[in-house]
Scaffold this motif. Structure first.
Motif, PDB file in Angstrom:
ATOM      1  N   ARG C 159      46.527  71.432  30.725  1.00 52.91           N
ATOM      2  CA  ARG C 159      45.564  70.924  31.698  1.00 52.91           C
ATOM      3  C   ARG C 159      45.775  71.565  33.065  1.00 52.91           C
ATOM      4  NH1 ARG C 159      46.173  64.933  32.396  1.00 52.91           N
ATOM      5  NH2 ARG C 159      45.951  65.001  30.147  1.00 52.91           N
ATOM      6  N   TYR C 160      47.040  71.726  33.443  1.00 52.38           N
ATOM      7  CA  TYR C 160      47.320  72.247  34.783  1.00 52.38           C
ATOM      8  C   TYR C 160      47.717  73.720  34.790  1.00 52.38           C
ATOM      9  CZ  TYR C 160      47.200  67.347  36.179  1.00 52.38           C
ATOM     10  OH  TYR C 160      46.810  66.059  36.424  1.00 52.38           O
ATOM     11  N   ARG C 161      47.867  74.304  33.619  1.00 53.63           N
ATOM     12  CA  ARG C 161      48.357  75.689  33.505  1.00 53.63           C
ATOM     13  C   ARG C 161      49.689  75.849  34.254  1.00 53.63           C
ATOM     14  NH1 ARG C 161      43.796  79.945  34.801  1.00 53.63           N
ATOM     15  NH2 ARG C 161      45.534  81.322  34.302  1.00 53.63           N
ATOM     16  N   VAL C 162      50.583  74.950  33.945  1.00 54.17           N
ATOM     17  CA  VAL C 162      51.925  74.936  34.522  1.00 54.17           C
ATOM     18  C   VAL C 162      52.886  74.743  33.351  1.00 54.17           C
ATOM     19  CG1 VAL C 162      53.497  73.475  35.864  1.00 54.17           C
ATOM     20  CG2 VAL C 162      51.226  74.022  36.774  1.00 54.17           C
ATOM     21  N   PRO C 163      53.963  75.518  33.249  1.00 57.80           N
ATOM     22  CA  PRO C 163      54.886  75.292  32.138  1.00 57.80           C
ATOM     23  C   PRO C 163      55.534  73.911  32.230  1.00 57.80           C
ATOM     24  CG  PRO C 163      55.727  76.989  33.626  1.00 57.80           C
ATOM     25  CD  PRO C 163      54.339  76.660  34.076  1.00 57.80           C
ATOM     26  N   ALA C 164      55.861  73.354  31.061  1.00 50.06           N
ATOM     27  CA  ALA C 164      56.444  72.016  31.023  1.00 50.06           C
ATOM     28  C   ALA C 164      57.757  72.055  30.258  1.00 50.06           C
ATOM     29  CB  ALA C 164      55.484  71.041  30.354  1.00 50.06           C
ATOM     30  N   MET C 165      58.693  71.200  30.691  1.00 49.49           N
ATOM     31  CA  MET C 165      59.990  71.151  30.028  1.00 49.49           C
ATOM     32  C   MET C 165      60.269  69.762  29.483  1.00 49.49           C
ATOM     33  SD  MET C 165      63.800  72.073  31.447  1.00 49.49           S
ATOM     34  CE  MET C 165      63.705  73.819  31.099  1.00 49.49           C
ATOM     35  N   ILE C 166      60.810  69.739  28.276  1.00 50.70           N
ATOM     36  CA  ILE C 166      61.377  68.507  27.730  1.00 50.70           C
ATOM     37  C   ILE C 166      62.864  68.576  28.032  1.00 50.70           C
ATOM     38  CG2 ILE C 166      61.918  67.226  25.620  1.00 50.70           C
ATOM     39  CD1 ILE C 166      58.968  67.108  26.179  1.00 50.70           C
ATOM     40  N   LEU C 167      63.341  67.634  28.847  1.00 48.33           N
ATOM     41  CA  LEU C 167      64.749  67.637  29.216  1.00 48.33           C
ATOM     42  C   LEU C 167      65.432  66.473  28.493  1.00 48.33           C
ATOM     43  CD1 LEU C 167      66.619  69.299  31.125  1.00 48.33           C
ATOM     44  CD2 LEU C 167      66.410  67.412  32.746  1.00 48.33           C
ATOM     45  N   ALA C 168      66.126  66.841  27.416  1.00 45.72           N
ATOM     46  CA  ALA C 168      66.859  65.837  26.642  1.00 45.72           C
ATOM     47  C   ALA C 168      68.311  66.290  26.560  1.00 45.72           C
ATOM     48  CB  ALA C 168      66.239  65.682  25.268  1.00 45.72           C
ATOM     49  N   ASP C 169      69.112  65.569  25.803  1.00 46.02           N
ATOM     50  CA  ASP C 169      70.508  65.999  25.703  1.00 46.02           C
ATOM     51  C   ASP C 169      70.964  65.948  24.253  1.00 46.02           C
ATOM     52  OD1 ASP C 169      71.710  63.346  25.043  1.00 46.02           O
ATOM     53  OD2 ASP C 169      70.834  62.869  26.995  1.00 46.02           O
ATOM     54  N   GLY C 170      72.166  66.416  24.037  1.00 41.43           N
ATOM     55  CA  GLY C 170      72.705  66.540  22.687  1.00 41.43           C
ATOM     56  C   GLY C 170      72.712  65.223  21.932  1.00 41.43           C
ATOM     57  N   MET C 171      72.927  64.137  22.617  1.00 39.93           N
ATOM     58  CA  MET C 171      72.946  62.826  21.972  1.00 39.93           C
ATOM     59  C   MET C 171      71.588  62.531  21.344  1.00 39.93           C
ATOM     60  SD  MET C 171      74.959  59.955  22.061  1.00 39.93           S
ATOM     61  CE  MET C 171      75.452  58.992  23.452  1.00 39.93           C
ATOM     62  N   LEU C 172      70.534  62.740  22.144  1.00 44.64           N
ATOM     63  CA  LEU C 172      69.182  62.456  21.683  1.00 44.64           C
ATOM     64  C   LEU C 172      68.764  63.429  20.572  1.00 44.64           C
ATOM     65  CD1 LEU C 172      67.203  60.353  22.935  1.00 44.64           C
ATOM     66  CD2 LEU C 172      65.939  62.338  23.742  1.00 44.64           C
ATOM     67  N   GLY C 173      69.210  64.671  20.704  1.00 44.22           N
ATOM     68  CA  GLY C 173      68.877  65.674  19.704  1.00 44.22           C
ATOM     69  C   GLY C 173      69.463  65.329  18.346  1.00 44.22           C
ATOM     70  N   GLN C 174      70.671  64.772  18.348  1.00 49.28           N
ATOM     71  CA  GLN C 174      71.383  64.504  17.095  1.00 49.28           C
ATOM     72  C   GLN C 174      71.068  63.136  16.515  1.00 49.28           C
ATOM     73  OE1 GLN C 174      73.312  66.901  15.737  1.00 49.28           O
ATOM     74  NE2 GLN C 174      72.689  68.166  17.473  1.00 49.28           N
ATOM     75  N   MET C 175      70.659  62.208  17.369  1.00 54.45           N
ATOM     76  CA  MET C 175      70.490  60.815  16.964  1.00 54.45           C
ATOM     77  C   MET C 175      69.346  60.645  15.969  1.00 54.45           C
ATOM     78  SD  MET C 175      69.155  58.155  19.754  1.00 54.45           S
ATOM     79  CE  MET C 175      70.689  58.312  20.635  1.00 54.45           C
ATOM     80  N   MET C 176      69.517  59.721  14.999  1.00 56.79           N
ATOM     81  CA  MET C 176      68.427  59.433  14.051  1.00 56.79           C
ATOM     82  C   MET C 176      67.824  58.080  14.366  1.00 56.79           C
ATOM     83  SD  MET C 176      69.781  61.010  10.484  1.00 56.79           S
ATOM     84  CE  MET C 176      68.213  61.308   9.737  1.00 56.79           C
ATOM     85  N   GLU C 177      66.491  58.049  14.402  1.00 51.71           N
ATOM     86  CA  GLU C 177      65.782  56.798  14.653  1.00 51.71           C
ATOM     87  C   GLU C 177      64.469  56.825  13.881  1.00 51.71           C
ATOM     88  OE1 GLU C 177      66.459  54.818  18.923  1.00 51.71           O
ATOM     89  OE2 GLU C 177      65.554  56.798  19.072  1.00 51.71           O
ATOM     90  N   PRO C 178      63.938  55.635  13.602  1.00 49.21           N
ATOM     91  CA  PRO C 178      62.618  55.611  12.952  1.00 49.21           C
ATOM     92  C   PRO C 178      61.539  56.040  13.951  1.00 49.21           C
ATOM     93  CG  PRO C 178      63.568  53.390  13.128  1.00 49.21           C
ATOM     94  CD  PRO C 178      64.490  54.305  13.836  1.00 49.21           C
ATOM     95  N   VAL C 179      60.663  56.907  13.503  1.00 54.09           N
ATOM     96  CA  VAL C 179      59.592  57.427  14.368  1.00 54.09           C
ATOM     97  C   VAL C 179      58.253  57.236  13.686  1.00 54.09           C
ATOM     98  CG1 VAL C 179      58.904  59.417  15.765  1.00 54.09           C
ATOM     99  CG2 VAL C 179      61.155  59.387  14.682  1.00 54.09           C
ATOM    100  N   GLU C 180      57.265  56.823  14.448  1.00 54.64           N
ATOM    101  CA  GLU C 180      55.891  56.872  13.970  1.00 54.64           C
ATOM    102  C   GLU C 180      55.304  58.132  14.576  1.00 54.64           C
ATOM    103  OE1 GLU C 180      53.612  53.055  13.755  1.00 54.64           O
ATOM    104  OE2 GLU C 180      52.196  54.269  14.899  1.00 54.64           O
ATOM    105  N   LEU C 181      55.138  59.140  13.738  1.00 56.28           N
ATOM    106  CA  LEU C 181      54.736  60.435  14.287  1.00 56.28           C
ATOM    107  C   LEU C 181      53.307  60.417  14.787  1.00 56.28           C
ATOM    108  CD1 LEU C 181      56.491  62.612  11.634  1.00 56.28           C
ATOM    109  CD2 LEU C 181      56.921  62.745  14.089  1.00 56.28           C
ATOM    110  N   PRO C 182      53.055  61.106  15.881  1.00 50.92           N
ATOM    111  CA  PRO C 182      51.688  61.154  16.404  1.00 50.92           C
ATOM    112  C   PRO C 182      50.765  61.911  15.451  1.00 50.92           C
ATOM    113  CG  PRO C 182      53.170  62.585  17.662  1.00 50.92           C
ATOM    114  CD  PRO C 182      54.018  61.856  16.689  1.00 50.92           C
TER     115      PRO C 182
END
Ligand SMILES: Cc1ncc(C[n+]2csc(CCOP(=O)(O)OP(=O)(O)O)c2C)c(N)n1
Ligand code: SF4
Ligand code: SF4
Ligand code: SF4
Ligand SMILES: [Mg+2]
Lengths: 79, 256, 351
Positions: C159-182
């Motif tokens: 929408r804005y023609r601006v790059p976007a970053m997802i800033l997460a960490d190793g904990m979140l990357g490795q963690m398993m949780e139930p997700v309702e996928l979009p």
């Protein structure tokens, strides 16, 4: 009439002289003129010698030269 | 006199004119710089293959940074040395595009060596035009990896000392060792016969891409009269006498 | 729709594919290996291009190329690799190219370690690359939120023609949780890109540039960028707020630390301490106003981070003299327990 005609776009010419030394028939030389960028531009000083070989145009880094050549079928008529 | 104002007598036909893919903009190159010849040859080849409507060029950082102005083509300007990665992205996103990068020897053979080697090794289906003028033109004539032993530049004021700065990098020979590339050739731009050969090489390189044959690179040996501090004529003579012995011309790899 | 148990890294990858990411470029690094592997497995079978580049520098420049060609594109890495991408991100910002960059942060500086950390906040929000640019920075704190924010990142970036970053960490990357996928994005809903490089057929040539040698021209380009950034600051600030109405102490934390802070706030309430929480979701644009407002009625605003205090600077800017602004952080990939933090909280309430 010469076999070839060169047309040099004076505004494009940067006066590098590469066409002048490349022409095998001594057709080209520097003119007395400077273009709006201040470059001393090349011109045909001996146009009657031009064969239309395009060597000058091939070397011109600024693509300032167009070359025309006498068409074969018509060359007799013209002569 | 502009060409439009000239009246050509009857019976003469045009045998040389500006290619369609070139814009009307004057180049920003110095007088007598062979970058201009390379720029024109590419336009001629694009015209000849009829691919103007699907070509995307990549301008480097270097004296050709304004390359996009000189063509009537879609263009992207890449960061210094990264053109082969940018080309990879373009081509992977849209394989119908005809993609070419245009890079100097600092851009391609120093800061961008990794991008170049790996794109070649993957056999990416695009065309690289590599201008080896043995110098960093744009920044004021510093040593390039291609600078000749003993050659004076602003960063080798006593001449390139190979003991401390290494040897001329023959990147085309390096790439020719790889299994990936389709076509690697080195040509020169110093006179009309060699310019004709360069044109033929570019035609092969672009045709390869059109036929999906993979990575082609045309190295064009050129001179930088400004930083060599020579007249364009002298610079071209120097090129023949000094540079060409270090950079032998011809096809280095043609994969059938 | 059904719930699926997924690792953070995998949910991010799957969400990207559903967001219409057609080109993904990467260079392997822990702790985001599962993201790379998921893309390698899935993307080519679902109409996309996966390519392992020779470096992060190349990967981001491939993103630059693919973005210029007009497709949704992404790269992912972890801290040291993100440092290498900074040049390319600056070029994308200058050339107004959209694209998503995922940083699964690890401990630094230098090679650091592979444990979760939040020490790349400055790099993401204050311009790790050169020039006056901003990155839309989204910080998920759960796996489902990570999936959601990936979709969001592509939308905002386009929408804005601006790059976007997802800033997460190793904990979140490795963690398993139930997700309702979009639900997958309908390609027809992706905004048109009339500026993309598709070949100059029947139109004037398109040119993608990040430079203008004329200072007046570059000034204008920068002013346009700043105007876009102001729009984003106006429209796109996101945060989560809980129990701030009656709070005596406000916690501010994001990502994994935001998640821990939720537990800390609950434990504090159980012990009679009226703790509230603001969890910034967009780190840039930063929720200065919501924090300022919540700070009106508290005596202490305690910032929690897995760093030496980076977001803390923004919290202090927001709060000013309205309340005390202490900081609690862990370093080097150490993750504190809620009880440890609770002890800290008690110090400020009793004093
Ligand atoms: C990352 C980065 N480093 C350095 C520069 C400065 N720089 C601009 S052009 C150039 C060298 C260009 O030389 P070459 O690639 O040989 O091109 P030429 O000008 O000779 O055609 C350098 C070092 C830059 N723009 N970006
Ligand atoms: S066309 Fe040939 S003969 Fe005529 S001026 Fe040019 S180089 Fe000389
Ligand atoms: S080669 Fe071209 S630019 Fe150079 S002097 Fe001749 S016409 Fe002029
Ligand atoms: S500095 Fe050298 S390479 Fe650059 S335009 Fe001038 S002559 Fe050509
Ligand atoms: Mg050079």
């Amino acid at each position: 009439m010469a076999k070839g005609i060169t047309v040099i776009d004076k505004e494009r010419c940067k006066g590098c002289g590469l066409c002048i030394s490349a022409c095998p028939f001594g057709v080209l030389g520097f003119s007395d003129e400077h273009n709006s960028s201040g470059y001393n531009v090349a011109t045909a000083v001996a146009p009657e010698q031009c064969t239309g070989c395009t060597i000058c145009a091939q070397i011109c880094p600024d693509v300032a030269i167009e070359v025309y050549r006498k068409e074969k079928a018509e060359s007799k008529e013209a002569a | 006199m502009s060409p439009a104002e000239t009246t050509i007598p009857q019976g003469y036909g045009k045998v040389f004119s500006r290619p369609q893919s070139l814009s009307d903009a004057p180049t920003t190159y110095c007088p007598g710089c062979l970058h201009g010849v390379a720029t024109r040859l590419i336009a001629e080849v694009i015209d000849e293959l009829g691919i103007k409507d699907r070509t995307v060029g990549i301008a480097p950082v270097g004296c050709a940074v304004f390359l996009y102005r000189f063509y009537n083509l879609d263009f992207v300007q890449a960061s210094h040395g990264r053109a082969c990665a940018v080309a990879t992205g373009l081509k992977r996103a849209n394989s119908d595009l005809m993609v070419f990068s245009y890079q100097g020897d600092g851009d391609l053979a120093a800061i961008g060596t990794a991008e170049t080697v790996h794109a070649a090794n993957r056999g990416e289906n695009f065309t690289v035009v590599f201008i080896n003028n043995q110098i960093y033109g744009m920044t004021g004539g510093e040593m390039a990896p291609t600078t000749l032993p003993g050659q004076r530049t602003t960063t080798t004021p006593r001449g390139r000392d190979v003991a401390s700065t290494g040897y001329p990098l023959r990147i085309s020979e390096m790439l020719a060792q790889l299994d990936g590339p389709r076509y690697i050739t080195r040509q020169s731009l110093h006179d009309a016969p060699h310019i004709a050969k360069s044109r033929k090489a570019l035609l092969t390189a672009f045709s390869n891409q059109l036929e999906g044959k993979g990575f082609s690179m045309v190295e064009l040996v050129a001179a930088c009269p400004t930083n060599f501090k020579m007249s364009p004529d002298k610079a071209n003579k120097w090129l023949v006498e000094q540079a060409l012995p270090a950079y032998p011309l011809g096809d280095l790899k043609v994969k059938e | 729709m059904s719930l699926q148990l997924m690792r953070g890294n995998e949910a991010i990858a799957e969400a990207a594919i559903r967001a219409g990411c057609r080109c993904y470029f990467c260079y392997p690094i822990t702790p985001q290996g599962e993201l790379v592997e998921y893309m390698a497995r899935e993307l080519p079978t679902r109409g996309g291009e996966f390519l392992q580049a020779e470096s992060e520098v190349s990967a981001i420049n491939m993103v630059y190329g693919a973005a210029a060609a007009g497709v949704r594109t992404m790269t992912s890495s972890s801290s040291p690799g993100i440092s290498l991408k900074m040049e390319g991100i600056s070029y994308m910002a200058g050339a107004r190219l959209p694209g998503v960059i995922v940083n699964i942060m690890r401990g630094g500086p230098g090679l650091g370690n592979i444990a979760p950390a939040q020490a790349d906040y400055f790099q993401a929000t204050k311009g790790g690359g050169h020039g006056d640019y901003r990155l839309i920075t989204l910080a998920p704190s759960t796996v489902p939120e990570a999936a959601e924010l990936v979709m969001e990142a592509f939308e905002l970036s386009d929408r804005y023609r601006v790059p976007a970053m997802i800033l997460a960490d190793g904990m979140l990357g490795q963690m398993m949780e139930p997700v309702e996928l979009p639900e997958p994005v309908d390609p027809a809903d992706i905004p048109a890109r009339p500026w993309a490089l598709t070949g100059a057929k029947g139109r004037d040539p398109n040119v993608v540039l990040s430079f203008d040698l004329d200072p007046q021209g570059l000034k204008k380009m920068n002013q346009e960028l700043q105007a876009i950034y102001r729009q984003i600051q106006h429209n796109e600030i996101r945060w989560e707020e809980s129990h701030t109405e009656d709070a005596e102490l406000l916690l501010v934390a994001y990502g994994t630390m935001g998640r821990i802070a939720r537990t800390v706030a609950r434990l504090a309430r159980e012990e009679g301490i009226r703790a509230g929480l603001i969890r910034p979701i967009t780190l840039w644009p930063f929720p200065y106003d919501p924090i300022r407002q919540a700070a009106q009625s508290v005596s202490t605003v305690l910032t929690l981070e897995l760093s030496a205090g980076q977001m803390w600077e923004d919290v202090q800017l927001a709060v000013g003299q309205r309340a005390d602004t202490p900081f609690y952080g862990e370093l080097g990939g150490v993750v504190p327990t809620p009880r440890q933090i609770l002890k800290e909280v008690k110090r400020y309430v009793s004093s």
